[in-house]
Design an enzyme around this catalytic site. Structure first.
Site, PDB file in Angstrom:
ATOM      1  N   HIS A   1       0.811  -1.224   0.000  1.00 57.99           N
ATOM      2  CA  HIS A   1       0.000   0.000   0.000  1.00 57.99           C
ATOM      3  C   HIS A   1       0.845   1.277   0.000  1.00 57.99           C
ATOM      4  CE1 HIS A   1      -3.700  -2.153   0.407  1.00 57.99           C
ATOM      5  NE2 HIS A   1      -3.391  -2.653   1.590  1.00 57.99           N
TER       6      HIS A   1
ATOM      7  N   HIS B   1      -6.539  -7.170  -0.398  1.00 57.15           N
ATOM      8  CA  HIS B   1      -6.579  -5.748  -0.691  1.00 57.15           C
ATOM      9  C   HIS B   1      -5.723  -5.436  -1.923  1.00 57.15           C
ATOM     10  CE1 HIS B   1      -7.193  -6.136   3.720  1.00 57.15           C
ATOM     11  NE2 HIS B   1      -8.133  -5.237   3.499  1.00 57.15           N
TER      12      HIS B   1
END
Length: 313
Positions: free
Chosen positions: A127, A166
């Site tokens: 991320h 994710h």
């Protein structure tokens, strides 16, 4: 196969506070599972610290400095970097050694010291954007390793396969304008961070997103990986494959919801290894991302590493 397992005791000291899902116990569960006799053949290495000039291959220099400067002293508690990124006294060294593990694995794999590697690291990385910490991540471990492989060894095409639940927004953003970097992600949507739509394809179709609905399950996951992800990976013709190995798509994971199990991680690892065997001499480096149910994480990681260690083409 010759497989290196990278880790370091400092990862256990990186702590984001009581109740945070990205906790030291995650790594303890993994290392306990990988201590069983069937993993005796793993070559175990302590992760070194990455040099700052390696990290800045993918991150803004001022950002890197700001993260390291924010690390508190041992008795000073916690510092909030982002709404879900917290650091303590050990976080700076842990982040440097998380990058260091994957970069050192590049050295070992590309110089023939081993066939592949698994990096049991904390904090995770996918991320983290060029100048922003996000989603428990400080530095983007696999993206940095991809840049390092190209810069130091002249590797032409580097692929990252990400099966975390994710979407790896940081990796996608770092790769999207470079046709020699390929990023493919299977992930739940809608879900944090909100990126990863099919329409996000990069500069030369080098970004491949496979968004999955909640409770999609094994059949949908395997069908779409087989029909979409793998053919595009083959077309890319990778010289090195990196894996963002998140295990939070597992049916037991509290942050997941795709309902995979350990057999699915065995399956996708074999499929990636098949491509690696044909196109890049089995050169694969896998790095831990998510996974928050301790038992499911330990089982899934062990299943994944077992394939890396025992794969036969």
């Amino acid at each position: 196969m010759t497989t290196i397992l990278y880790s370091h005791p400092i990862y256990m000291q990186h702590d984001m506070g009581e109740g945070h899902p990205e906790c030291p116990e995650r790594l303890a569960a993994i290392m306990a599972a990988l201590s069983r006799p069937e993993f005796d053949q793993l070559i175990r290495k302590d992760a070194p610290k990455a040099d700052i000039d390696v990290i800045t291959m993918m991150h803004d220099e001022d950002y890197v400095k700001s993260i390291l400067d924010a690390v508190p002293s041992k008795n000073a508690g916690y510092v909030n970097i982002d709404s879900d990124v917290v650091i303590n006294f050990a976080s700076g060294e842990a982040a440097l050694r998380a990058v260091g593990a994957v970069v050192d694995a590049v050295d070992d794999i590309l110089t023939g010291k081993a066939d592949n590697a698994f990096c049991a690291v904390r904090p995770p990385g996918h991320h983290a954007e060029n100048s922003q910490a996000m989603g428990f991540c400080l530095f983007n471990n696999v993206a940095i390793a991809a840049a390092y492989a190209r810069n130091k060894y002249g590797i032409n095409n580097v692929a990252v396969i990400d099966f975390d639940v994710h979407h790896g927004n940081g990796t996608a953003a770092m790769f999207e304008n470079n046709p020699h970097l390929f990023y493919a992600s299977s992930h739940k949507m809608p879900l944090y961070p909100g990126t990863g739509r099919v329409s996000e394809t990069g500069i030369n179709n080098n970004i491949v997103n496979i968004p999955l609905l909640s409770n999609s399950g094994s059949k949908e996951f395997r069908t779409r990986v087989s029909n979409i992800l793998l053919p595009k990976l083959v077309k890319f013709n990778p010289d090195l494959i990196l894996i963002s190995a998140g295990f939070d798509a597992h049916v037991d994971d509290p942050l997941g919801g795709i309902n995979l199990d350990a057999d699915d991680y065995i399956w996708i690892t074999k499929k990636i290894m098949d491509v690696a065997a044909k196109y890049c001499g089995c050169k694969i480096i896998s790095s831990l991302e998510g996974g928050y149910d301790l038992d499911a994480l330990a089982r899934s990681t062990a299943a994944h590493v077992n394939i890396l260690l025992n794969y036969k083409s």
